[in-house]
Design an enzyme around this catalytic site. Structure first.
Site, short mmCIF file in Angstrom:
data_model
loop_
_atom_site.label_atom_id
_atom_site.label_comp_id
_atom_site.label_asym_id
_atom_site.label_seq_id
_atom_site.Cartn_x
_atom_site.Cartn_y
_atom_site.Cartn_z
CE LYS A 134 -3.91 2.11 2.49
NZ LYS A 134 -4.81 2.04 3.66
CB SER B 281 -8.18 3.92 2.84
OG SER B 281 -7.33 3.20 3.73
CB SER C 110 -8.65 1.20 5.74
OG SER C 110 -9.28 2.45 5.68
#
Lengths: 476, 481, 105
Positions: B75, B150, B174
């Site tokens: 990420k 997210s 998330s």
């Protein structure tokens, strides 16, 4: 008719090797931004880890001022934007500081007074902004960012600039005695903000102005006195003092409002979620207590008992670590005349170090040399006046005391036979004056002494000479 | 050569059936073929291939590490040395990190090969991946749908099998919410289990790094490598890290007492409810004891979360001031305009909203009513959980109230967006570990089952997931297959 | 001050409040976005206002999810600073300093 009310906030840089929350160096004067690590620069994703030594140093200070030490202490974020504050918040303490509820006794004009210490908390220093380096731009050096500080907040207990300075000096000597700060005011290791207000005695506190970053003891006194005068003028002409932050300008010897700093800021303190509560155990405190060095008050008592010094001299000597160390080093080589040594150091050596703006610890004349001079004086080998001359020369030329005495041939003549011979010669030369003296013209003693001094190029021991002349004149 | 799982890839590499270079090339090829998904912000092809070569060299010398040769996607919230680390924001579009996050460090140390940095909601603020400066990520099950957020890029990539695994972060859901919407496993460990150092902070007391995989065993293998105390993160725990994989395989524990909170199932729509109770039946068949429980105050979770997270974020994001790195506006004639213009141009709408809300919640006069009150509610919620864990081993519920929503559907309705985290935020507030695993489909879109454990009890979450996945094949469903 | 009930009654996030908040947070919001922003912020305040009714008497605020205490670091200095890497964005620096528009004290 106005009473001055002063509280001080003192920022003391702690003498740790590494910063409060990162392992970069705290050295002063390195090339710009070479001591700013990714943590000090607030790179995205970095986290703080607390320096144990800084916590211990704060505890040491707390113990030295009879304060309470929190068993659980919390770090908070103080949020505001400034280029020397990389995170956009300062990690400080708000609720539950490490040290709270302390007090310190100060002595001024023979009277003692207790000043309350509200709290002392740990926080990180900011970097530096330099405004005169580039055209149209300010330059930011973050080497200092993250250096550990304790902020010592006093109660508004001081009533004059002199009291404030006395308190400030005492705090200075405590942090130096503890070895938790180098106390260097020029390099900013020891800085002071003063909150000053006026009131009619017995009434509530008036509105205060905060004077920022005053960086010498002398300026503290000047800044406060200026501010007191300014506020008095305002109040007496029926005006009101603004609650504001002011800067002291030493060149103009005045304070003026800071121009841009934060219009009504709101620091939005909240517990720093990157740091957990710090636990301070009783055991940790008692271990630190055991290792505490001697503090100024205890030292003063010891100087009185051990060296038989006068109260005031013991007070001054013990109030500065440099001074007391200088005195104690010299005392090793002085058999008993400690008061004489103290007098000599306090008047002559301190005088020279003030004149040359040099810390006494950096004096070119070592304590050993001072001990010699004082011993010679007490042995009546040289006069006190000569000792002063030798000291001056030694300070200037960095030559040792014995060499100077030898080269100048200024050893005192204390030999009684020798002095008697000289005295006799003079009396024989001046029979008229001898007769006049015997007839009651006492003043002539000075004349006889002067004549002998002239003959001996001033080396006669004046005390011994006096005795001999008296004896000769009486006996004949 | 479709390698389904991390464990299978590691086995094949170990047996030299495939080289690190071959597997890396294969995944790079898949990534390039799936560009429409928009999973990656940065593809690190060259460094991945170089690293694969090195690892192959090591392997030839029988120098095998626990994850040697495993491709992984990171990420873009994790700092990667010398590589752009954007956090999905224009603010950091030109930011090259000078250091590696601890998670990245540990995964490198374990032998993984980073394929690239995945797309995400800007600064991890969002539940749909639409707030990214780099555009929305698509759900591989249907490109019209969001993958969740997210960590949308990381979830979508694993679901699309263009990366065998990926990292994510979970502040209010998330990891779990996108795992649920994409039909894969997403594990958020206990707060403090995995170091946060180098993970760009959103809300420091809630953020936790975790993983996306296709099954529970894979998560078990990876979790061991990223967990443990980090001297650089004061909030990381010293609790010992067990061998999760061996525990899953070897322990004979199966009769877990599983609690189902009324508050998590009362308002479910029929499809989600049916899927959920079918899963419950499977667990009963395995030997679990099901117990109804209550988590009375979790209904306040989203509200408390929307105070605490913005408050912390408003402070955490102050460092992005355009002075030392990141976006600096050309309209910077004074210090004030440098700050304001850089931050206004660099941050997107949702980030600005949260900063403003957080600033409000911390400001003088409102601190007690908002921030302090929310922290007290947080304690209430944490107590609900700790009381529940006196009676049950694990807590079960759906991960999300519904399947994925369409791109654009909730973009202008922040409240609706916030409520998609309704079942996930409470565990962040309490710092508990939780995992979402696939439990079925609604109209062709995946649904997730959330298993919540007590602090540091990831092993039982993984064990139960492992047992469930032995009985089901939801996790083996591949989009477009 | 301890209650937020009154906030439910009307618009809280008016222009002045937003102005104050943008000053503190160093943001600037274009005039044209203010209405939408203020509506959204009011809705968010309504949502978070729900905590007001929570029975938190006697509850301590929970700043951390786990009951740990702060580990402390030994005072050891590490010299591993690479100023060039830290200042990779050379548009923001001059002679190793970061530069900003001239600050007036």
């Amino acid at each position: 008719m106005w009473e001055t009310v002063i509280g001080l906030e003192i920022h003391v840089q702690l003498a740790t090797d590494s910063k409060l929350f990162s392992s970069s160096s705290t050295n002063f004067g390195s090339e710009q931004n070479t001591q700013a690590s990714i943590i000090d620069l607030a790179m995205p994703g970095v986290l703080p880890v607390l320096n144990k030594k800084a916590v211990n140093m704060a505890i040491m200070f707390g113990l030295a001022v009879d304060a309470k030490i929190a068993d659980k202490s919390i770090f908070a974020r103080k949020n505001y934007f400034y280029p020397d504050l990389p995170k956009g918040y300062q990690i400080s303490q708000y609720e539950l500081p490490v040290v709270y509820d302390g007090e310190l006794e100060i002595n001024l004009d023979g009277k003692s007074k207790t000043i309350g210490i509200t709290r002392a908390h740990l926080e990180e220093d900011a970097g530096k902004s330099i405004h005169d380096l580039f055209d149209g731009e300010s330059a930011i050096d973050l080497n200092r960012a993250g250096t550990p500080l304790i902020e010592i907040v006093s109660e508004p207990d001081m009533r004059s600039a002199r009291e404030a300075v006395t308190y400030l000096k005492k705090i200075h000597s405590i942090v130096k005695s503890l070895g938790i700060s180098d106390g260097n005011m020029e390099e900013g290791s020891f800085r002071c903000d003063a909150n000053v207000s006026l009131r009619k005695p017995g009434e509530d506190f008036g509105i205060r102005a905060e004077i920022k970053n005053i960086n010498s003891f002398r300026f503290v006194e000047h800044a406060i006195n200026y501010e007191v005068g300014r506020q008095q003028d305002i109040l007496e002409s029926g005006g009101a003092v603004n609650q504001e932050t002011r800067l002291y300008d030493p060149k103009k010897d005045e304070t003026r409002p800071m121009r841009s700093k934060e219009e009504a800021n709101d620091y939005r303190y909240f517990p720093d979620p990157d740091l957990l509560p710090v636990e301070i155990t009783k055991k940790q405190i008692s271990e630190i207590k055991k290792s505490l060095p001697e503090l100024p008050d205890a030292k003063k008592e010891r100087f009185i008992l051990e060296y038989g010094l006068k109260n005031d001299d013991a007070e001054i000597l013990s109030s500065s670590l440099d001074l007391s160390e200088y005195f104690e080093k010299a005392s090793i080589n002085v058999s008993s005349k400690f008061q004489l040594l103290a007098n000599f150091i306090l008047s002559e050596v301190v005088g020279l170090s003030n004149k040359h703006s040099l810390d006494i610890s950096k004096s070119p004349v070592t304590p050993d040399e001072i001990a010699k001079l004082v011993t010679y004086v007490s042995d009546e080998k040289i006069s006190i006046k000569q000792a002063k001359e030798v000291l001056n020369e030694s300070w200037q030329n960095k030559t040792n005391v014995d060499k100077i005495i030898k080269s100048k041939n200024i050893e005192q003549i204390s030999n009684i036979d020798l002095l008697s011979d000289e005295a006799k010669k003079i009396l024989e030369k001046h029979p008229k004056e001898v007769q006049d003296y015997k007839n009651g013209k006492d003043k002539l003693m000075g004349f006889f002494v002067g004549q002998v001094m002239k003959e001996t190029q001033g080396k006669a021991n004046p005390k011994a000479l006096n005795e001999i002349l008296h004896k000769l004149l009486k006996g004949e | 050569m479709i390698y389904k799982s991390v464990t299978e890839i590691l086995e094949a590499i170990k047996k030299k059936q495939i080289s690190a270079t071959e597997i890396t090339k294969e995944y790079l090829k898949r990534i390039k073929a799936s560009g429409d998904l928009n999973c990656f912000i940065t593809l690190t092809e060259d460094s991945a291939l170089n690293r694969a070569k090195e690892i192959d060299k090591d392997i030839s010398k029988n120098n095998l590490k626990p994850l040697s040769g495993l491709p992984i996607a990171q990420k873009d919230i994790f700092c990667t040395k010398g590589i752009k680390t954007s956090c999905g924001s224009k603010m950091l579009d030109n930011f090259i990190s000078p250091y590696d996050a601890t998670v990245v460090d540990k995964l490198n140390e374990a032998g993984t090969i980073m394929l690239g940095k995945t797309n995400m909601d800007e600064f991890a603020m969002g539940s749909s991946n639409e707030t990214s400066f780099y555009g929305a990520v698509k759900n591989p099950w249907d490109y019209e749908y969001v993958p969740g957020g997210s960590s949308g890029g990381s979830a979508s990539a694993v679901a699309a099998r263009i990366s065998p695994c990926s990292t994510g972060t979970d502040t209010g859901g998330s990891i779990r919410q996108p795992a649920s919407l994409c039909g894969i496993c997403g594990l958020k460990p206990t707060y403090g289990r995995v170091s946060r150092f180098g993970m760009i902070a959103f809300a420091s007391s809630l953020d936790q790094a975790g993983l996306f995989t296709t099954d529970a065993l894979d998560a078990a293998v990876l979790l061991k490598e990223i967990s443990g105390h980090d001297p650089k993160d004061s909030t990381s725990s010293t609790v010992e890290v067990p061998n999760y994989h061996d525990y899953c395989i070897n322990s004979d524990k199966k009769n877990f007492t599983v609690g189902i909170p009324e508050e998590f199932v009362n308002d479910l729509n029929d499809d989600v409810k049916n899927s959920f109770y079918e899963s419950v039946k499977i667990l009963e068949n395995i030997g679990c004891k099901i117990k109804k429980i209550n988590l009375k105050h979790t209904g306040l979770g989203v509200s408390a979360y929307q105070v605490v997270a913005p408050a912390e974020c408003s402070s955490n994001l102050s460092r992005f001031d355009g002075v030392r790195y990141g976006h600096r506006s050309k309209k910077s004639e004074s210090l004030e305009s440098l700050y304001r213009e850089s931050r206004s141009e660099g941050f997107g709408k949702e980030v600005k909203r949260r900063i403003l809300v957080g600033t409000y919640a911390l400001s003088a006069g409102y601190y007690d009513a908002y921030y302090l009150k929310a922290q007290k509610v947080r304690n209430l919620i944490a107590q609900d959980f700790s009381q529940a864990f006196e009676k049950v081993d694990l807590i079960l519920g759906p991960t999300t109230p519904d399947k994925a929503f369409k791109i654009g559907e909730k973009m202008n309705d922040p409240i609706a967006m916030y409520l998609s985290d309704v079942y996930t935020v409470s565990t962040n507030l309490a710092g508990l570990p939780a995992m979402s695993i696939p439990m079925g489909f609604k109209e062709g879109m995946p649904l997730g089952l959330q298993i919540i454990g007590n602090h540091f009890d990831e092993k039982d979450i993984l064990k139960l997931s492992y047992l469930y996945q032995k009985e089901t094949d939801w996790h083996e469903q591949v989009p477009g297959a | 001050m301890d209650t937020i009930d009154s906030h439910h009654l009307g618009k809280i996030m008016d222009k002045n409040t937003i102005k104050k908040l943008t000053y503190l947070s160093k943001l600037s919001i274009p005039e044209s976005d203010i209405d939408e922003l203020s509506k959204n912020l009011d809705n968010i305040l309504k949502l978070i206002g729900e905590i007001d009714a929570a029975p938190t008497d006697g509850m301590l605020p929970m700043a951390h999810p786990l009951d740990f205490t702060q580990p402390l670091r030994d005072d050891v200095c590490r010299k591993n600073i690479n100023r060039d890497a830290n200042q990779h964005d050379s548009s923001k620096t001059k002679d190793g300093y970061y530069t900003v528009p001239k600050i007036l004290d």
